[in-house]
Design a protein around this motif. Structure first.
Motif, PDB file in Angstrom:
ATOM      1  N   UNK A 129       0.793  -1.226   0.000  1.00 46.79           N
ATOM      2  CA  UNK A 129       0.000   0.000   0.000  1.00 46.79           C
ATOM      3  C   UNK A 129       0.826   1.276   0.000  1.00 46.79           C
ATOM      4  N   UNK A 130       1.897   1.404   0.794  1.00 45.31           N
ATOM      5  CA  UNK A 130       2.649   2.666   0.776  1.00 45.31           C
ATOM      6  C   UNK A 130       3.323   2.967  -0.557  1.00 45.31           C
ATOM      7  N   UNK A 131       3.440   1.945  -1.433  1.00 48.03           N
ATOM      8  CA  UNK A 131       4.093   2.131  -2.728  1.00 48.03           C
ATOM      9  C   UNK A 131       3.112   2.512  -3.834  1.00 48.03           C
ATOM     10  N   UNK A 132       1.813   2.503  -3.549  1.00 44.79           N
ATOM     11  CA  UNK A 132       0.824   2.795  -4.583  1.00 44.79           C
ATOM     12  C   UNK A 132       0.918   4.256  -5.013  1.00 44.79           C
ATOM     13  N   UNK A 133       0.844   4.525  -6.320  1.00 42.05           N
ATOM     14  CA  UNK A 133       0.839   5.913  -6.788  1.00 42.05           C
ATOM     15  C   UNK A 133      -0.343   6.667  -6.187  1.00 42.05           C
ATOM     16  N   UNK A 134      -0.119   7.891  -5.790  1.00 43.40           N
ATOM     17  CA  UNK A 134      -1.163   8.686  -5.138  1.00 43.40           C
ATOM     18  C   UNK A 134      -2.003   9.381  -6.204  1.00 43.40           C
ATOM     19  N   UNK A 135      -2.868   8.606  -6.867  1.00 44.69           N
ATOM     20  CA  UNK A 135      -3.693   9.122  -7.949  1.00 44.69           C
ATOM     21  C   UNK A 135      -4.968   8.298  -8.035  1.00 44.69           C
ATOM     22  N   UNK A 136      -5.894   8.727  -8.891  1.00 47.51           N
ATOM     23  CA  UNK A 136      -7.202   8.084  -8.927  1.00 47.51           C
ATOM     24  C   UNK A 136      -7.207   6.754  -9.671  1.00 47.51           C
ATOM     25  N   UNK A 137      -6.339   6.588 -10.674  1.00 47.71           N
ATOM     26  CA  UNK A 137      -6.315   5.373 -11.492  1.00 47.71           C
ATOM     27  C   UNK A 137      -7.632   5.116 -12.225  1.00 47.71           C
ATOM     28  N   UNK A 138      -8.456   6.154 -12.435  1.00 48.75           N
ATOM     29  CA  UNK A 138      -9.754   5.897 -13.064  1.00 48.75           C
ATOM     30  C   UNK A 138      -9.649   5.450 -14.519  1.00 48.75           C
TER      31      UNK A 138
END
Length: 214
Positions: A129-138
């Motif tokens: 989880x801490x490595x996930x890009x901080x964006x919506x990914x929609x």
């Protein structure tokens, strides 16, 4: 252990959904991305990617960006194939509240195809989880809706180099995970981290998930 909470979970069906359902899915993914960006920013810096066998510590990270299109056509190489995907058990139920823990990790094997004859194999990788890009990914809602163009292996799902017809396996486990926003968020994060450009949608032959590990 700290918990990181997002917006309330609103279940939705992605296949054949109406416009209002699609907008609801987009809004949910946007909210999840914003919440992850705010909450996980407070998490401790993750351990070394190499020590944890993270995708970020391998040549898979930004691999697709090593060969970008120069003529409007989609490059054929390199390709990234995810296989034997293992999903946290509590992400497989629609009754789960949207709570993301810093310890939430997916695990998988992968193949990086440099060309039709040269490949690298990676085992027991992780994405936490801490490595996930901080964006919506929609963008993943559109990405998953279309089959792979050009020559494929049809219904036979292999680790390459020829892609299957469908980008994602169609088994019930994958469908359950995708109906939970976390499934969509993790798939979108994988795409982003291997270097997929969501604004160049013709590039659809270079990433797929082969299977979920039973």
């Amino acid at each position: 252990m700290k918990h990181y909470r997002s917006l309330l979970f609103l279940p939705f069906v992605l296949t054949g959904c109406a416009t209002t359902d699609m907008q609801g899915a987009l809004d949910s993914l946007n909210g999840l991305g914003q919440s992850i960006g705010t909450s996980l920013a407070q998490a401790a810096t993750p351990a070394s990617a190499a020590n944890r066998n993270s995708l970020l510590g391998t040549p898979l990270h930004n691999a697709l960006r090593q060969n970008l299109s120069t003529d409007g056509r989609a490059p054929e190489w390199p390709k990234v194939v995810i296989s034997n995907l293992q999903i946290p058990a509590d992400q497989m139920t629609l009754t789960r509240s949207l709570t993301l823990k810093a310890s939430d990790c997916i695990r998988f094997d992968a193949v990086l195809w440099h060309d039709a004859k040269r490949s690298e194999r990676f085992s027991n990788l992780s994405l936490c989880a801490p490595e996930l890009p901080k964006q919506s990914n929609n963008f993943v809602l559109t990405w998953k809706s279309f089959s792979i163009s050009g020559k494929t292996s049809g219904q036979v799902r292999s680790d390459g180099p020829t892609p299957p017809y469908s980008k994602l396996p169609g088994d019930p486990a994958m469908e359950r995970w995708l109906m939970n926003q976390f499934g969509l968020y993790y798939v979108g994060s994988l795409l982003t981290l291997v270097g997929y450009d969501p604004n160049f949608t013709v590039d659809d032959r270079r990433f797929w998930i082969r299977n979920i590990k039973g």
